[in-house]
Write a protein that holds these residues in place. Structure first.
Motif, PDB file in Angstrom:
ATOM      1  N   LYS A  58       0.815  -1.225   0.000  1.00  0.00           N
ATOM      2  CA  LYS A  58       0.000   0.000   0.000  1.00  0.00           C
ATOM      3  C   LYS A  58       0.847   1.272   0.000  1.00  0.00           C
ATOM      4  O   LYS A  58       0.441   2.290  -0.523  1.00  0.00           O
ATOM      5  CB  LYS A  58      -0.911   0.013   1.225  1.00  0.00           C
ATOM      6  CG  LYS A  58      -2.035  -1.018   1.163  1.00  0.00           C
ATOM      7  CD  LYS A  58      -3.016  -0.835   2.318  1.00  0.00           C
ATOM      8  CE  LYS A  58      -4.214  -1.769   2.161  1.00  0.00           C
ATOM      9  NZ  LYS A  58      -3.834  -3.214   2.211  1.00  0.00           N
ATOM     10  N   ARG A  59       2.025   1.201   0.627  1.00  0.00           N
ATOM     11  CA  ARG A  59       2.862   2.403   0.736  1.00  0.00           C
ATOM     12  C   ARG A  59       4.200   2.145   0.051  1.00  0.00           C
ATOM     13  O   ARG A  59       4.912   1.208   0.417  1.00  0.00           O
ATOM     14  CB  ARG A  59       3.075   2.747   2.211  1.00  0.00           C
ATOM     15  CG  ARG A  59       1.802   3.246   2.889  1.00  0.00           C
ATOM     16  CD  ARG A  59       1.921   3.099   4.398  1.00  0.00           C
ATOM     17  NE  ARG A  59       2.089   1.694   4.774  1.00  0.00           N
ATOM     18  CZ  ARG A  59       2.373   1.265   6.002  1.00  0.00           C
ATOM     19  NH1 ARG A  59       2.532   2.129   6.974  1.00  0.00           N
ATOM     20  NH2 ARG A  59       2.509  -0.020   6.270  1.00  0.00           N
ATOM     21  N   MET A 119       0.609   3.233 -10.200  1.00  0.00           N
ATOM     22  CA  MET A 119      -0.715   3.870 -10.140  1.00  0.00           C
ATOM     23  C   MET A 119      -1.815   2.995 -10.751  1.00  0.00           C
ATOM     24  O   MET A 119      -2.998   3.278 -10.597  1.00  0.00           O
ATOM     25  CB  MET A 119      -0.679   5.233 -10.841  1.00  0.00           C
ATOM     26  CG  MET A 119       0.036   6.314 -10.051  1.00  0.00           C
ATOM     27  SD  MET A 119      -0.730   6.668  -8.432  1.00  0.00           S
ATOM     28  CE  MET A 119       0.298   5.703  -7.326  1.00  0.00           C
ATOM     29  N   GLN A 177      -1.948   3.294  -1.635  1.00  0.00           N
ATOM     30  CA  GLN A 177      -2.457   4.538  -1.059  1.00  0.00           C
ATOM     31  C   GLN A 177      -1.574   5.729  -1.401  1.00  0.00           C
ATOM     32  O   GLN A 177      -2.068   6.799  -1.744  1.00  0.00           O
ATOM     33  CB  GLN A 177      -2.555   4.381   0.468  1.00  0.00           C
ATOM     34  CG  GLN A 177      -3.602   3.376   0.860  1.00  0.00           C
ATOM     35  CD  GLN A 177      -3.486   2.936   2.319  1.00  0.00           C
ATOM     36  OE1 GLN A 177      -2.506   3.241   3.003  1.00  0.00           O
ATOM     37  NE2 GLN A 177      -4.485   2.216   2.779  1.00  0.00           N
ATOM     38  N   GLN A 178      -0.277   5.526  -1.258  1.00  0.00           N
ATOM     39  CA  GLN A 178       0.606   6.647  -1.553  1.00  0.00           C
ATOM     40  C   GLN A 178       1.949   6.181  -2.075  1.00  0.00           C
ATOM     41  O   GLN A 178       2.492   5.169  -1.617  1.00  0.00           O
ATOM     42  CB  GLN A 178       0.843   7.524  -0.317  1.00  0.00           C
ATOM     43  CG  GLN A 178       1.348   8.901  -0.758  1.00  0.00           C
ATOM     44  CD  GLN A 178       1.756   9.805   0.389  1.00  0.00           C
ATOM     45  OE1 GLN A 178       2.162   9.367   1.450  1.00  0.00           O
ATOM     46  NE2 GLN A 178       1.678  11.110   0.124  1.00  0.00           N
ATOM     47  N   GLU A 209       1.469   9.893 -14.991  1.00  0.00           N
ATOM     48  CA  GLU A 209       0.889   9.765 -13.644  1.00  0.00           C
ATOM     49  C   GLU A 209       1.680  10.547 -12.596  1.00  0.00           C
ATOM     50  O   GLU A 209       1.373  10.461 -11.403  1.00  0.00           O
ATOM     51  CB  GLU A 209       0.794   8.287 -13.234  1.00  0.00           C
ATOM     52  CG  GLU A 209      -0.150   7.450 -14.073  1.00  0.00           C
ATOM     53  CD  GLU A 209      -1.634   7.736 -13.807  1.00  0.00           C
ATOM     54  OE1 GLU A 209      -1.946   8.480 -12.845  1.00  0.00           O
ATOM     55  OE2 GLU A 209      -2.467   7.210 -14.578  1.00  0.00           O
ATOM     56  N   ASN A 232      -0.537  12.528 -10.425  1.00  0.00           N
ATOM     57  CA  ASN A 232      -1.598  11.837  -9.698  1.00  0.00           C
ATOM     58  C   ASN A 232      -1.577  12.271  -8.232  1.00  0.00           C
ATOM     59  O   ASN A 232      -0.504  12.336  -7.626  1.00  0.00           O
ATOM     60  CB  ASN A 232      -1.367  10.321  -9.826  1.00  0.00           C
ATOM     61  CG  ASN A 232      -2.532   9.503  -9.298  1.00  0.00           C
ATOM     62  OD1 ASN A 232      -2.974   9.678  -8.170  1.00  0.00           O
ATOM     63  ND2 ASN A 232      -3.027   8.606 -10.136  1.00  0.00           N
ATOM     64  N   ARG A 289      -2.143  10.731  -5.657  1.00  0.00           N
ATOM     65  CA  ARG A 289      -1.548   9.726  -4.764  1.00  0.00           C
ATOM     66  C   ARG A 289      -0.012   9.746  -4.788  1.00  0.00           C
ATOM     67  O   ARG A 289       0.635   8.988  -4.069  1.00  0.00           O
ATOM     68  CB  ARG A 289      -2.046   8.323  -5.152  1.00  0.00           C
ATOM     69  CG  ARG A 289      -3.506   8.062  -4.757  1.00  0.00           C
ATOM     70  CD  ARG A 289      -3.884   6.610  -5.005  1.00  0.00           C
ATOM     71  NE  ARG A 289      -4.062   6.325  -6.425  1.00  0.00           N
ATOM     72  CZ  ARG A 289      -3.851   5.142  -6.997  1.00  0.00           C
ATOM     73  NH1 ARG A 289      -3.434   4.137  -6.269  1.00  0.00           N
ATOM     74  NH2 ARG A 289      -4.044   4.974  -8.296  1.00  0.00           N
TER      75      ARG A 289
END
Lengths: 284, 284
Positions: free
Chosen positions: A77-78, A94, A100-101, A125, A128, A130
């Motif tokens: 997620k990170r 992406m 998430q980030q 991206e 983006n 995120r």
């Protein structure tokens, strides 16, 4: 008249690409940045005269530096990306809505600017929401970071010039500390074919082995990189890249990838005997 | 002064190797044959200006054109090699004591002579009593042959020039007939990266599929061949190259190979998605 771009891959080997137009040249604080429009590979960005990215074959490098780790731990997620200024690595990341980030730390803003201007299909991206983009030195950025990232991707240039500090034990230790208990580190690991670069890469691999419990090397065919044969490092606190492949889970993301697939994932870790020997015994 | 050999891999891509000395040049009835001593790759033989073999990386091609089939059917006893004038394919075959006879059909005697004179580590088994060497046209040689060989290796040049006839349906049909019921055919199948050659290779693959029940493609990284990324075809009457791999039996031969191993065997058939798509749908 003919215009040719030539890379000195070693002092004894050169790759030349026929050029339609030399589109951009600039000198940043760190390196010389050029863009050429080539007949065979579309647009080409070089850093200090070395191929960084071409429109035709960038998909190979970016597939392999991102999707291998994502298929080993589909819950990542990170993410932190060190380097990667052209944006291709972030673009692939992406495609996973559950990430998430992504923090991306690129030392040279000019690389991102040039990618945005001339390589829209690679850099698209970078804006983006995120993605948090920092124009900073990756080595300094990592200092003191603890337990923050599920994945760190070192998308660097060669172990000479601006990328040099990204191949050190100190930096790898900072990365280890910055990763969660499930953390994975992926780095570009040069070609095994030309001795001077292979030696650096094997040494980097040994440094990783002193820090991470699991360290493996995998491969891809990237025609515009020296020798066309490129290695990546996979270092992890918990997951083995072959035994822990989650092929079905990754397939459920339903991503259409032009190079990567989960069968190829397994094959990418099946190295030629000479490369295995380099990794086990070093290069004499 | 500097001397450089340059191959025009396509009209838009060139690979150049720094040369110590241009050792030999000759014109046979079929092609121009040259030998260079290069700094990076040792001695290099070119045919009509294209890289055929270098001392440094020939082991990759020869491992992959021989050992894959031998590990699928370790009982192969009778082998036919079409082309392969440098002798590297025969050298690898001669490492199996149980192979009774190899017929090698090379159209151009000059290639063998030059290999014997300048590439002793490649050609050193051409005089083995188990090798019957014919300087003839491979296409003509195959006519009317029935049920004779367990393995046919097509170690040819590109599908233009002297090698052209070795990429036709007629020739493949003759090969099919010349194979035993357990027969395997292996051919060099070009690079998928540059369109003009990839198209020929994909077409050759389709022709094989119309004749053989089992046809698969596998890959290797050969730095001095165009793009560095090379394909081989595996066609068989009975054995599937992955499902029927006899890894343990092959390992019992105790051959030390610098590129091939049985894990890599499996990985070699795990192709990138874009290559799989080319093979399934052709190149548009």
């Amino acid at each position: 008249m003919e215009l040719w771009y030539t890379e000195e891959q070693t002092e004894n080997v050169r790759l030349s690409l026929k050029v339609k137009e030399h589109i951009f040249t600039g000198q940043s604080d760190f390196q010389k940045v050029d863009v050429f429009d080539t007949h065979e590979y579309g647009k080409l960005m070089t850093l200090d005269g070395l191929v960084m990215v071409t429109e035709k074959d960038e998909f190979i490098y970016h597939d392999m530096i991102v999707h291998v780790a994502m298929a080993v731990n589909p819950n990542i997620k990170r993410v932190l990306v060190i380097g990667g200024g052209d944006g291709g690595t972030v673009r692939e990341l992406m495609r996973y809505p559950h990430i998430q980030q992504v923090e991306m730390v690129e030392i040279d803003k000019m690389v991102c600017d040039v990618a945005k201007d001339y390589f829209p299909t690679v850099s698209n991206e970078l804006n983006n929401p995120r993605v948090a983009l920092y124009y900073e030195d990756g080595v300094a950025y990592m200092k003191g970071k603890k337990n923050l990232y599920d994945l760190i991707i070192i998308d660097s240039t060669d172990p000479v010039g601006p990328g040099e500090g990204l191949f050190t034990t100190e930096f790898y230790t900072d990365c280890f500390n910055a990763l969660t208990d499930e953390g994975i580190l992926v780095n570009q690991n040069e070609s095994p074919v030309y001795e001077q670069f292979a030696k650096e890469a094997i040494r980097a691999n040994e440094k990783l082995k002193n820090i991470f419990p699991i360290v493996e090397v995998y491969q891809a065919q990237i025609p515009t990189y020296p020798s066309g044969y490129w290695l990546f490092g996979f270092a992890s606190k918990k997951y083995h890249p072959v035994k822990d492949l989650k092929a079905e889970a990754w397939q459920q993301f339903n991503l259409k990838t032009k190079y990567y697939n989960t069968q190829l994932h397994l094959g990418a870790f099946a190295l030629p005997s000479y490369v295995k020997e380099y990794i086990e015994n070093g290069i004499l």
